[in-house]
Design an enzyme around this catalytic site. Structure first.
Site, short mmCIF file in Angstrom:
data_model
loop_
_atom_site.label_atom_id
_atom_site.label_comp_id
_atom_site.label_asym_id
_atom_site.label_seq_id
_atom_site.Cartn_x
_atom_site.Cartn_y
_atom_site.Cartn_z
CG ASP A 42 1.79 -1.09 3.38
OD1 ASP A 42 1.10 -0.76 4.37
OD2 ASP A 42 1.39 -1.87 2.49
CG ASP B 93 -4.89 -10.81 -1.80
OD1 ASP B 93 -5.44 -9.86 -1.22
OD2 ASP B 93 -3.90 -10.68 -2.55
CD GLU C 116 -7.64 -12.02 1.83
OE1 GLU C 116 -7.15 -10.95 1.43
OE2 GLU C 116 -7.93 -12.24 3.02
CG MET D 10 -0.98 -5.82 -6.41
SD MET D 10 -1.11 -5.21 -4.71
CE MET D 10 -1.37 -6.73 -3.83
CG ASP E 38 -3.67 -9.89 2.03
OD1 ASP E 38 -4.70 -9.31 1.70
OD2 ASP E 38 -2.95 -9.51 2.97
CG HIS F 267 -1.74 -1.09 1.52
ND1 HIS F 267 -1.30 -2.27 2.12
CD2 HIS F 267 -3.04 -1.26 1.26
CE1 HIS F 267 -2.33 -3.09 2.23
NE2 HIS F 267 -3.38 -2.51 1.71
CE LYS G 136 -12.39 -8.79 5.58
NZ LYS G 136 -11.33 -8.10 6.36
CG HIS H 293 -11.52 -11.28 1.82
ND1 HIS H 293 -11.01 -10.19 1.17
CD2 HIS H 293 -10.88 -11.34 3.02
CE1 HIS H 293 -10.09 -9.62 1.93
NE2 HIS H 293 -10.00 -10.29 3.05
CD GLU I 147 -8.34 -8.23 -1.39
OE1 GLU I 147 -7.37 -7.63 -1.85
OE2 GLU I 147 -8.31 -8.81 -0.29
CG ASP J 210 -5.90 -11.73 6.47
OD1 ASP J 210 -5.86 -10.53 6.77
OD2 ASP J 210 -6.70 -12.20 5.64
CG ASP K 278 -9.74 -11.17 6.73
OD1 ASP K 278 -9.40 -10.15 6.12
OD2 ASP K 278 -9.40 -12.32 6.37
C1 DIG Z 1 -7.01 -7.03 2.62
O1 DIG Z 1 -7.33 -8.35 2.28
C2 DIG Z 1 -6.55 -6.27 1.42
C3 DIG Z 1 -5.54 -5.25 1.79
O2 DIG Z 1 -4.56 -5.91 2.54
C4 DIG Z 1 -4.99 -4.86 0.46
O3 DIG Z 1 -5.65 -3.71 0.04
C5 DIG Z 1 -5.35 -5.98 -0.48
C6 DIG Z 1 -4.16 -6.34 -1.30
O4 DIG Z 1 -3.91 -7.69 -1.35
N1 DIG Z 1 -5.87 -7.04 0.40
MN MN Z 2 -6.36 -9.27 0.53
MN MN Z 3 -8.08 -10.80 4.47
#
Ligand code: DIG
Ligand code: MN
Ligand code: MN
Length: 391
Positions: free
Chosen positions: A58, A246, A218, A89, A292, A55, A184, A221, A182, A258, A256
């Site tokens: 970051d 992801d 993802e 990315m 991710d 990001h 969610k 998600h 993406e 992760d 979530d």
């Molecule tokens: C969360 O799953 C999102 C953020 O971490 C980011 O914007 C995106 C990139 O993989 N995944």
């Molecule tokens: Mn993600």
């Molecule tokens: Mn996530």
């Protein structure tokens, strides 16, 4: 070195925010120190990763001056070059600063929507400067708790306006960049607009420059929505829209998480890797394999690198298992498609003649229904390949 050590050809990537996760959660403070981006680049290279994602904030702290931004970018580029790493990315943090508390592009406040567009154009410039070819949009704050706050149709139009505008910016700048949306279903908002990859695939078709927009599904998600991840990925691949992915793991019915890739539903992870790697004979996914995910809050820095290695190692083990599964003659016999030269041509491409022939077919439903499909044996064979007793 063994067969499961990652190589650059695997195209494994991690976000700065993943291995840089300090373990802070809604119920506790950080347990790990922040890691400087150049150091993360060095360590990920040592682990065998191909690239690193980010990001904007970051790398460049929110509100940094142009001079500070340029110095940070210079040092980061040097680390990328020193350690042979790339940035496939990039994305924008449109969820951290309080200005985004009621969304970014879908906010009811035009000043917020303007700020979000400005911040995203700056972040796109940064991503392109670092060599990114894919730009992810995750609308973590694009949602609602008090749903009367805006008509969801207005939110959809605002998201379309923003993405059409930003596609216009990328084309105007002649950037070689594609967008990946993406989905969610919730968290941090009570409900998030466009909650699944399926919603995103439809939304993309309503955009002005839809050809440059795909999805970034993802694992966690789609699981949060109670959906099988590989079906979402398969639909994206079939539509030519799987621009990024992801990878992580998730227990059903939780926030979530992760988690490290493959650390929860191994069967789902196996079926996903089988799909991505094309071991069934279908087309494989050629994009980055992005994790991710982040280490357990229990871990110190050594545990973070255990986490990173575990993500990549499990992916490679599952790839070898999937190759063996789809090469197994007993499996191939069970999944070989049933062909019927008299019927197959009638099943697509309507003509009046085909309709007449279909109606004339003498099909005995009871006899047809009586055939067993041997899926118990098929699934057991898959389990035995997965458990390492067949291969
Ligand atoms: C969360 O799953 C999102 C953020 O971490 C980011 O914007 C995106 C990139 O993989 N995944
Ligand atoms: Mn993600
Ligand atoms: Mn996530």
């Amino acid at each position: 070195m063994d067969a499961f050590n990652p190589t650059k050809d695997d195209r494994f990537t991690f976000g700065l925010w993943t291995v840089g996760n300090t373990g802070r959660d809604p119920f506790g403070d950080a347990v790990r120190k922040p890691l400087a981006p150049p150091y993360v680049v060095k360590k990920l290279a040592e682990c065998g990763a191909w690239g690193v994602n980010l990001h904007d904030n970051d790398l460049v702290p929110f509100g940094s001056s142009a001079a500070t931004r340029d110095a940070i970018v210079r040092d980061f580029k040097a680390a990328l070059s020193d350690h042979g790493m790339c940035v496939p990315m990039a994305t924008t943090n449109l969820f951290g600063h309080p200005i985004f508390k009621d969304g970014a592009f879908s906010s009811n406040d035009p000043k917020v929507r303007a700020f979000a567009l400005k911040k995203t154009m700056d972040a796109i410039d940064l991503g392109v400067e670092l060599g990114a070819k894919i730009y992810v949009f995750w609308g973590g704050r694009e949602g609602a708790e008090a749903d009367a706050c805006r008509d969801p149709r207005v939110a959809i139009q605002r998201m379309r306006d923003a993405l059409d505008f930003l596609c216009g910016y990328v084309r105007d700048q002649n950037y070689d960049l594609k967008f990946a949306l993406e989905a969610k279903p919730n968290e941090p908002r009570g409900d998030i607009y466009f909650p699944t990859t399926g919603h995103m695939l439809h939304f993309i078709e309503t955009l002005h420059h839809k050809d440059m927009v795909g999805v970034n599904p993802e694992v966690a998600h789609e699981n949060m929505a109670g959906l099988p991840f590989q079906h979402a990925v398969a639909q994206a691949m079939e539509a030519g829209k799987l621009f990024h992915i992801d990878l992580n793991a998730q227990k059903i019915g939780r926030y979530d998480q992760d988690l490290r890739f493959g650390s929860e539903d191994v069967k789902q992870a196996f079926l996903l890797v089988r799909l991505l790697e094309g071991t069934t004979g279908g087309p494989r996914y050629a994009g980055p394999r992005h994790f991710d995910a982040h280490a357990y809050r229990t871990e110190d820095e050594d545990g973070v690198w255990d986490f990173a290695r575990g993500c990549m190692r499990t992916y490679k083990i599952l790839k070898v298992r999937a190759q063996a599964f789809d090469a197994d003659p007993s499996v191939r016999e069970l999944i070989a498609p049933t062909k019927d030269p008299a019927i197959d041509p009638l099943l697509s491409g309507y003509t009046r003649d085909k309709a007449t022939k279909l109606r004339q077919l003498a099909i005995d439903p009871d006899a047809t229904a009586a055939r067993g499909l041997r899926y118990e044996r098929l699934d057991q064979l898959m389990m035995e390949h997965l458990l390492g007793v067949r291969g």
